[in-house]
Design a protein around this motif. Structure first.
Motif, PDB file in Angstrom:
ATOM      1  N   MET A   1       0.764  -1.369   0.363  1.00 34.37           N
ATOM      2  CA  MET A   1       0.055  -0.097  -0.060  1.00 34.37           C
ATOM      3  C   MET A   1       0.655   1.110  -0.157  1.00 34.37           C
ATOM      4  N   ILE A   2       0.821   2.056  -1.144  1.00 34.82           N
ATOM      5  CA  ILE A   2       1.211   3.495  -0.624  1.00 34.82           C
ATOM      6  C   ILE A   2       0.262   3.979   0.206  1.00 34.82           C
ATOM      7  N   LEU A   3       0.844   5.259   0.341  1.00 32.20           N
ATOM      8  CA  LEU A   3       0.477   6.392   1.356  1.00 32.20           C
ATOM      9  C   LEU A   3       0.127   7.194   0.603  1.00 32.20           C
ATOM     10  N   VAL A   4      -0.721   8.082   0.578  1.00 27.28           N
ATOM     11  CA  VAL A   4      -0.949   9.529  -0.541  1.00 27.28           C
ATOM     12  C   VAL A   4      -1.801  10.851   0.612  1.00 27.28           C
ATOM     13  N   ILE A   5      -0.258  11.709   1.074  1.00 28.29           N
ATOM     14  CA  ILE A   5      -0.649  13.160   2.023  1.00 28.29           C
ATOM     15  C   ILE A   5      -0.321  14.248   0.817  1.00 28.29           C
ATOM     16  N   GLY A   6      -1.318  15.283   1.432  1.00 33.14           N
ATOM     17  CA  GLY A   6      -1.632  16.434   0.637  1.00 33.14           C
ATOM     18  C   GLY A   6      -2.587  16.888   0.452  1.00 33.14           C
ATOM     19  N   ASP A   7      -3.399  18.007  -0.828  1.00 32.69           N
ATOM     20  CA  ASP A   7      -4.154  18.856  -1.062  1.00 32.69           C
ATOM     21  C   ASP A   7      -5.307  18.139  -1.971  1.00 32.69           C
ATOM     22  N   GLU A 131      -0.793   6.853  11.085  1.00 31.93           N
ATOM     23  CA  GLU A 131      -0.662   5.083  12.359  1.00 31.93           C
ATOM     24  C   GLU A 131      -1.132   4.254  12.279  1.00 31.93           C
ATOM     25  N   ALA A 132      -2.532   4.409  11.830  1.00 32.26           N
ATOM     26  CA  ALA A 132      -3.051   3.133  12.033  1.00 32.26           C
ATOM     27  C   ALA A 132      -2.877   1.958  10.513  1.00 32.26           C
ATOM     28  N   VAL A 133      -2.042   3.091   9.815  1.00 33.75           N
ATOM     29  CA  VAL A 133      -1.568   1.769   8.430  1.00 33.75           C
ATOM     30  C   VAL A 133      -0.475   2.024   7.994  1.00 33.75           C
ATOM     31  N   LEU A 134       0.709   2.750   9.079  1.00 35.38           N
ATOM     32  CA  LEU A 134       1.676   2.096   8.921  1.00 35.38           C
ATOM     33  C   LEU A 134       2.437   1.158   8.242  1.00 35.38           C
ATOM     34  N   PRO A 135       2.245  -0.058   8.967  1.00 35.63           N
ATOM     35  CA  PRO A 135       2.931  -1.296   9.001  1.00 35.63           C
ATOM     36  C   PRO A 135       2.094  -1.692   7.010  1.00 35.63           C
ATOM     37  N   GLU A 136       1.115  -1.300   6.598  1.00 36.02           N
ATOM     38  CA  GLU A 136       0.928  -2.413   5.876  1.00 36.02           C
ATOM     39  C   GLU A 136       1.413  -1.492   4.868  1.00 36.02           C
ATOM     40  N   SER A 137       2.581   0.072   4.511  1.00 35.53           N
ATOM     41  CA  SER A 137       2.668   0.720   3.877  1.00 35.53           C
ATOM     42  C   SER A 137       4.091   0.149   3.222  1.00 35.53           C
ATOM     43  N   THR A 138       3.962   0.565   1.553  1.00 31.90           N
ATOM     44  CA  THR A 138       5.092   0.307   1.694  1.00 31.90           C
ATOM     45  C   THR A 138       6.602   1.111   0.594  1.00 31.90           C
ATOM     46  N   ALA A 139       5.213   2.614   0.907  1.00 33.87           N
ATOM     47  CA  ALA A 139       6.114   4.377   0.715  1.00 33.87           C
ATOM     48  C   ALA A 139       4.928   4.954   0.582  1.00 33.87           C
ATOM     49  N   GLY A 146       0.409  23.015  -2.164  1.00 32.98           N
ATOM     50  CA  GLY A 146       0.831  24.535  -1.559  1.00 32.98           C
ATOM     51  C   GLY A 146      -0.586  24.879  -1.191  1.00 32.98           C
ATOM     52  N   LYS A 147      -1.531  24.416  -0.604  1.00 35.96           N
ATOM     53  CA  LYS A 147      -3.543  24.986  -0.270  1.00 35.96           C
ATOM     54  C   LYS A 147      -3.314  24.821   0.951  1.00 35.96           C
ATOM     55  N   GLY A 148      -1.987  24.150   2.049  1.00 33.38           N
ATOM     56  CA  GLY A 148      -2.463  24.236   3.592  1.00 33.38           C
ATOM     57  C   GLY A 148      -2.415  23.148   4.394  1.00 33.38           C
ATOM     58  N   VAL A 149      -2.120  21.840   3.853  1.00 30.91           N
ATOM     59  CA  VAL A 149      -2.072  20.598   3.994  1.00 30.91           C
ATOM     60  C   VAL A 149      -0.563  20.516   4.861  1.00 30.91           C
ATOM     61  N   LEU A 150       0.210  20.168   3.737  1.00 34.30           N
ATOM     62  CA  LEU A 150       1.344  20.242   3.889  1.00 34.30           C
ATOM     63  C   LEU A 150       2.021  20.839   4.135  1.00 34.30           C
ATOM     64  N   THR A 151       2.023  21.291   5.836  1.00 29.91           N
ATOM     65  CA  THR A 151       2.507  23.087   6.469  1.00 29.91           C
ATOM     66  C   THR A 151       4.522  22.595   6.891  1.00 29.91           C
ATOM     67  N   PRO A 152       5.385  23.984   6.359  1.00 33.23           N
ATOM     68  CA  PRO A 152       7.050  23.013   6.604  1.00 33.23           C
ATOM     69  C   PRO A 152       6.748  22.244   7.910  1.00 33.23           C
ATOM     70  N   ASP A 153       6.396  22.670   8.900  1.00 28.59           N
ATOM     71  CA  ASP A 153       6.444  21.696  10.662  1.00 28.59           C
ATOM     72  C   ASP A 153       5.681  20.415  10.260  1.00 28.59           C
ATOM     73  N   PHE A 154       4.400  20.692   9.443  1.00 25.89           N
ATOM     74  CA  PHE A 154       3.718  19.507   9.306  1.00 25.89           C
ATOM     75  C   PHE A 154       4.920  17.822   8.508  1.00 25.89           C
ATOM     76  N   ILE A 155       5.643  18.873   7.740  1.00 27.93           N
ATOM     77  CA  ILE A 155       6.682  18.136   6.492  1.00 27.93           C
ATOM     78  C   ILE A 155       7.205  17.069   6.943  1.00 27.93           C
ATOM     79  N   ARG A 156       8.030  18.108   7.619  1.00 26.07           N
ATOM     80  CA  ARG A 156       9.337  17.326   8.730  1.00 26.07           C
ATOM     81  C   ARG A 156       8.702  16.515   9.350  1.00 26.07           C
ATOM     82  N   GLN A 157       7.889  17.194  10.403  1.00 24.06           N
ATOM     83  CA  GLN A 157       7.019  16.055  11.501  1.00 24.06           C
ATOM     84  C   GLN A 157       7.036  14.050  10.598  1.00 24.06           C
ATOM     85  N   LEU A 158       6.102  14.652   9.371  1.00 27.55           N
ATOM     86  CA  LEU A 158       6.039  13.497   8.593  1.00 27.55           C
ATOM     87  C   LEU A 158       7.264  12.625   7.745  1.00 27.55           C
TER      88      LEU A 158
END
Length: 305
Positions: A1-7, A131-139, A146-158
């Motif tokens: 499973m590939i996780l996609v995070i963003g806007d 966190e709930a799906v991380l064990p199933e992920s491959t990437a 740039g629409k607000g979900v991925l702020t710099p601090d959140f990107i670093r955290q991820l």
């Protein structure tokens, strides 16, 4: 499973024909034939992964509105885990980009969106779902529109949380420093030049210099630059590979970057070497720019292109 995070964006297309100019103003009159919607922005990465028969999970933000419900329903239809899609109240509606297309040409686009940074509690919900799906992920793909979900601090955290896994980033220049430690980035040449503080010239030497600088400064494994009619440049930490374009006809480049990062990531996740993955992603891009609208490419189309 590939996780996609963003806007997450809804791409709306109004299709029609033009046969006259308006008597009210010097603009074309479009006779509408049909209207359709497609998952856009980061969610278009999910569409591309589905076309590759690759499982995905989507993490992002939609409004408490009809479009937001449509997004969740459509993700379910694509067998994408949508538990990480957070619904906000109507003070932040679902982003919609509407394109009016006549005779296969885009006449105008208008956007309805809210681009303020997501609240920390919203990002915390996304992280909890992750966190709930991380064990199933491959990437993981960070698709930054740039629409607000991925702020710099959140990107670093991820990136810190996902350390050691494959992390691909479709970047925005204003967030450059936050991408440090990712596995790879897939900017176009103009974005890459801005990220590196250099001028884009779109010759091989210039592309290589930009890629090397970003590779070193952001501590990446790979840099994959898309260069329009000049194809792509992959820098793998040892040498640069310049890959000629595979496009035969170019009708619409909308969403081509989503295709590139989806295919490149899927190939790496299944064990392909980076050069092979880049060549396949380049061919996939050649397929989708030959279609109108936000398009995808499946394995058969890629192999036959």
């Amino acid at each position: 499973m590939i996780l996609v995070i963003g806007d997450i964006i809804v791409d709306e297309f109004i299709w029609g024909d033009v046969s006259r100019i308006s008597p009210e103003a010097p603009v074309p009159v479009v006779n509408v034939d049909r209207i359709d919607r497609r998952l856009g922005g980061s969610a278009n990465v999910v569409r591309n992964l589905h076309a590759l028969n690759t499982r995905s999970a989507m993490f992002g933000l939609v409004g408490d509105d009809e479009a937001g419900q449509w997004v969740k329903t459509r993700l379910s239809e694509l067998d994408s885990d949508n538990r990480g899609v957070v619904t906000k109240s109507n003070d932040r509606p679902t982003a919609i980009k509407t394109r009016i297309i006549a005779r296969h040409q885009q006449v105008v686009r208008y956007d309805r969106e809210w681009t303020q940074p997501a609240m920390p509690e919203t990002q915390a919900k996304i992280l909890s779902s992750l966190e709930a799906v991380l064990p199933e992920s491959t990437a993981t793909i960070l698709s930054d529109y740039g629409k607000g979900v991925l702020t710099p601090d959140f990107i670093r955290q991820l990136i810190q949380r996902l350390h050691g896994a494959i992390i691909g980033v479709d970047p925005k220049p204003e967030h450059t420093d936050a991408y440090r430690g990712a596995t790879f980035i897939t900017p176009n040449l103009t974005e890459a030049a801005a990220m590196a503080g250099m001028q884009p010239r779109n010759d091989d030497a210039n592309a290589e210099a930009i890629a090397k600088k970003l590779h070193a400064e952001l501590e990446l494994k790979y840099v994959l630059l898309t260069r329009s009619e000049r194809g792509m440049t992959l820098y793998d930490g040892k040498q640069s590979h310049h890959i000629p374009t595979a496009a035969r006809d170019v009708f619409d480049v909308t969403g081509a970057g989503d295709t590139v990062i989806a295919v490149f990531t899927a190939c790496l996740a299944r064990g392909d070497d980076p050069l092979s993955a880049a060549i396949i992603a380049n061919r996939a891009a050649g397929v989708v720019v030959g279609k109108v609208g936000t398009a995808t490419a499946n394995w058969d189309e890629i192999e036959s292109h």
